[in-house]
Design an enzyme around this catalytic site. Structure first.
Site, PDB file in Angstrom:
ATOM      1  N   PRO A 173       0.826  -1.213   0.000  1.00  0.00           N
ATOM      2  CA  PRO A 173       0.000   0.000   0.000  1.00  0.00           C
ATOM      3  C   PRO A 173       0.856   1.257   0.000  1.00  0.00           C
ATOM      4  O   PRO A 173       1.801   1.376   0.783  1.00  0.00           O
ATOM      5  CB  PRO A 173      -0.792  -0.137   1.310  1.00  0.00           C
ATOM      6  CG  PRO A 173      -0.831  -1.606   1.577  1.00  0.00           C
ATOM      7  CD  PRO A 173       0.486  -2.128   1.094  1.00  0.00           C
ATOM      8  N   GLU A 174       0.546   2.178  -0.900  1.00  0.00           N
ATOM      9  CA  GLU A 174       1.258   3.443  -0.970  1.00  0.00           C
ATOM     10  C   GLU A 174       0.335   4.548  -0.470  1.00  0.00           C
ATOM     11  O   GLU A 174      -0.765   4.280   0.017  1.00  0.00           O
ATOM     12  CB  GLU A 174       1.753   3.684  -2.392  1.00  0.00           C
ATOM     13  CG  GLU A 174       2.769   2.630  -2.845  1.00  0.00           C
ATOM     14  CD  GLU A 174       3.435   2.970  -4.161  1.00  0.00           C
ATOM     15  OE1 GLU A 174       3.293   4.112  -4.640  1.00  0.00           O
ATOM     16  OE2 GLU A 174       4.102   2.079  -4.725  1.00  0.00           O
ATOM     17  N   HIS A 187      -4.326 -14.572  10.111  1.00  0.00           N
ATOM     18  CA  HIS A 187      -3.648 -13.315   9.784  1.00  0.00           C
ATOM     19  C   HIS A 187      -4.423 -12.076  10.218  1.00  0.00           C
ATOM     20  O   HIS A 187      -4.050 -10.969   9.849  1.00  0.00           O
ATOM     21  CB  HIS A 187      -3.318 -13.204   8.292  1.00  0.00           C
ATOM     22  CG  HIS A 187      -2.562 -14.372   7.747  1.00  0.00           C
ATOM     23  ND1 HIS A 187      -1.400 -14.835   8.322  1.00  0.00           N
ATOM     24  CD2 HIS A 187      -2.816 -15.178   6.674  1.00  0.00           C
ATOM     25  CE1 HIS A 187      -0.961 -15.884   7.618  1.00  0.00           C
ATOM     26  NE2 HIS A 187      -1.787 -16.109   6.638  1.00  0.00           N
ATOM     27  N   ARG A 215       1.776 -10.924   5.741  1.00  0.00           N
ATOM     28  CA  ARG A 215       3.243 -10.870   5.813  1.00  0.00           C
ATOM     29  C   ARG A 215       3.763 -10.314   7.139  1.00  0.00           C
ATOM     30  O   ARG A 215       4.966 -10.311   7.375  1.00  0.00           O
ATOM     31  CB  ARG A 215       3.784 -10.039   4.648  1.00  0.00           C
ATOM     32  CG  ARG A 215       3.393 -10.598   3.294  1.00  0.00           C
ATOM     33  CD  ARG A 215       4.044  -9.805   2.183  1.00  0.00           C
ATOM     34  NE  ARG A 215       3.474 -10.158   0.897  1.00  0.00           N
ATOM     35  CZ  ARG A 215       3.823  -9.611  -0.256  1.00  0.00           C
ATOM     36  NH1 ARG A 215       4.749  -8.663  -0.272  1.00  0.00           N
ATOM     37  NH2 ARG A 215       3.262  -9.976  -1.385  1.00  0.00           N
ATOM     38  N   ARG A 275      22.842  16.588  -5.983  1.00  0.00           N
ATOM     39  CA  ARG A 275      22.480  15.176  -5.784  1.00  0.00           C
ATOM     40  C   ARG A 275      22.867  14.382  -7.030  1.00  0.00           C
ATOM     41  O   ARG A 275      22.543  14.764  -8.151  1.00  0.00           O
ATOM     42  CB  ARG A 275      20.989  15.034  -5.538  1.00  0.00           C
ATOM     43  CG  ARG A 275      20.489  15.829  -4.332  1.00  0.00           C
ATOM     44  CD  ARG A 275      20.030  14.917  -3.255  1.00  0.00           C
ATOM     45  NE  ARG A 275      19.537  15.672  -2.115  1.00  0.00           N
ATOM     46  CZ  ARG A 275      19.217  15.140  -0.959  1.00  0.00           C
ATOM     47  NH1 ARG A 275      19.358  13.834  -0.786  1.00  0.00           N
ATOM     48  NH2 ARG A 275      18.773  15.877   0.034  1.00  0.00           N
TER      49      ARG A 275
END
Length: 270
Positions: A2-3, A90, A109, A151
Site C-alpha cells: 500500500p502506498e 492473519h 506478511r 544530488r
C-alpha cells in the site's frame, strides 16, 4: 505494498466509524509485527478517538491520552467488521469500539505496525525526519529543485526518498515521471527548475487522482470495505513492459534501479 493513496483511502474509509467513538478493548493476537506491539497499546482502552490523520504511510489515531500509529506494511488492511465476526488467519489485532464495531487488522506478511506514544506524535522517531506531504503546502517544484542540487542519485530514487517527500512509492514515481516526461535514469541534480515544477505538479495530480479512484490494487491491497481500488486499470507505464505506450505506441521499457523495478517510455520521457 500500500502506498500513500491506498493509506489515505483506508483512512477516509474508516474515519466515520471511529471519530467520537470510545475504544472499549484492544485485542492483540500476534504482537510480532514489524516491531513488537507494545503493552502500552492498552492505553487506548477507555479513550475517545478525537482525530484520524495520516503522516506519510502512517495512520494516526489521536486520543486525549496519546496517539496510536498504524502502518499497513506490505500486505496489511484495516476493515470495519461486526463484533460477532470471528477472526480469520492473519487477523492480528482488533480495536473494539463502543458502537459494537471492530477495527480489524489483517496482514499475511506481518510487516505492518501498531505502536503507541504519549508524547507529541510529530517528534516520534519514525516521523520526525520525514519530508513534506506532497498534497500539502510546502511541497512544490521550487522545493524539489532546491533539494536536488548536487544530488547524484537518479531522479526516481530522489523523489522516492521519504526525507525529501513522503508517500511517492514505486508505482506513483513511475507514473509521475511519465506524466512529467522525465527519464527516470536522469541525475536529480542535473534537472532544471522548470522540469521540477512540472514534476511536482505531476506528483500531486497522480496521487490526487489515485485517491479519487480508490487507490491501486496490486496483489494484496483492498479497500476498508473489501472492494478493490481501480487506478490500476489506468496505469500508463507501471507493470507494462513491452506493451505499447498509450501516447506514442513505443514499447514500454523495464529496468532495475536500486533493486526496484522501473517502467518508462524511451520516447515520451527524456
Amino acid at each position: 505494498m500500500p502506498e500513500l493513496p491506498e493509506v489515505e483511502t483506508t483512512r477516509c474509509g474508516i474515519e466515520p466509524y471511529l471519530l467520537g467513538q470510545t475504544i472499549t478493548g484492544v485485542t492483540v493476537r500476534q504482537p510480532r509485527l514489524r516491531w513488537e506491539v507494545p503493552d502500552s497499546i492498552q492505553s487506548l482502552v477507555g479513550q475517545t478517538v478525537q482525530q484520524l490523520t495520516r503522516r506519510g504511510k502512517y495512520i494516526l489515531l489521536h486520543t486525549p491520552a496519546g496517539v496510536a500509529l498504524i502502518h499497513l506494511g506490505m500486505s496489511g488492511s484495516l476493515r470495519i467488521v461486526d463484533a460477532t465476526l470471528l477472526p480469520r488467519k492473519h487477523d492480528h489485532f482488533d480495536l473494539l469500539l463502543a458502537s459494537g464495531n471492530i477495527v480489524r487488522y489483517h496482514d499475511p506478511r506481518r510487516f505492518g505496525a501498531l505502536l503507541w506514544t504519549a508524547d507529541p506524535v510529530q517528534q516520534h522517531p519514525l516521523l520526525r525526519e520525514l519530508g513534506p506531504e506532497p498534497l500539502e503546502a510546502g511541497f512544490d517544484g521550487d522545493y524539489l529543485f532546491t533539494q536536488s542540487r548536487s544530488r547524484t542519485v537518479n531522479v526516481k530514487a530522489f523523489i522516492m526518498n521519504a526525507h525529501i517527500v513522503v508517500g511517492v512509492g514505486n508505482i506513483y514515481a513511475c507514473e509521475a515521471l511519465f506524466l512529467a516526461g522525465i527519464d527516470p535514469r536522469r541525475v536529480a541534480g542535473r534537472i532544471s527548475r522548470e522540469r521540477y515544477l512540472k514534476l511536482a505538479n505531476s506528483i500531486r495530480e497522480i496521487l490526487t487522482y489515485a485517491i479519487e479512484r480508490g487507490g491501486t490494487t496490486l496483489r494484496d491491497f483492498v479497500r476498508e470495505d473489501g472492494s478493490p481500488g481501480y487506478f490500476q486499470l489506468e496505469l500508463k507505464v507501471y507493470g507494462r513492459a513491452d506493451e505499447p505506450c498509450r501516447v506514442c505506441q513505443t514499447p514500454i521499457r523495464h529496468l532495475t534501479q536500486g533493486q526496484r523495478s522501473t517502467w518508462f517510455c524511451p520516447v515520451c520521457q527524456h
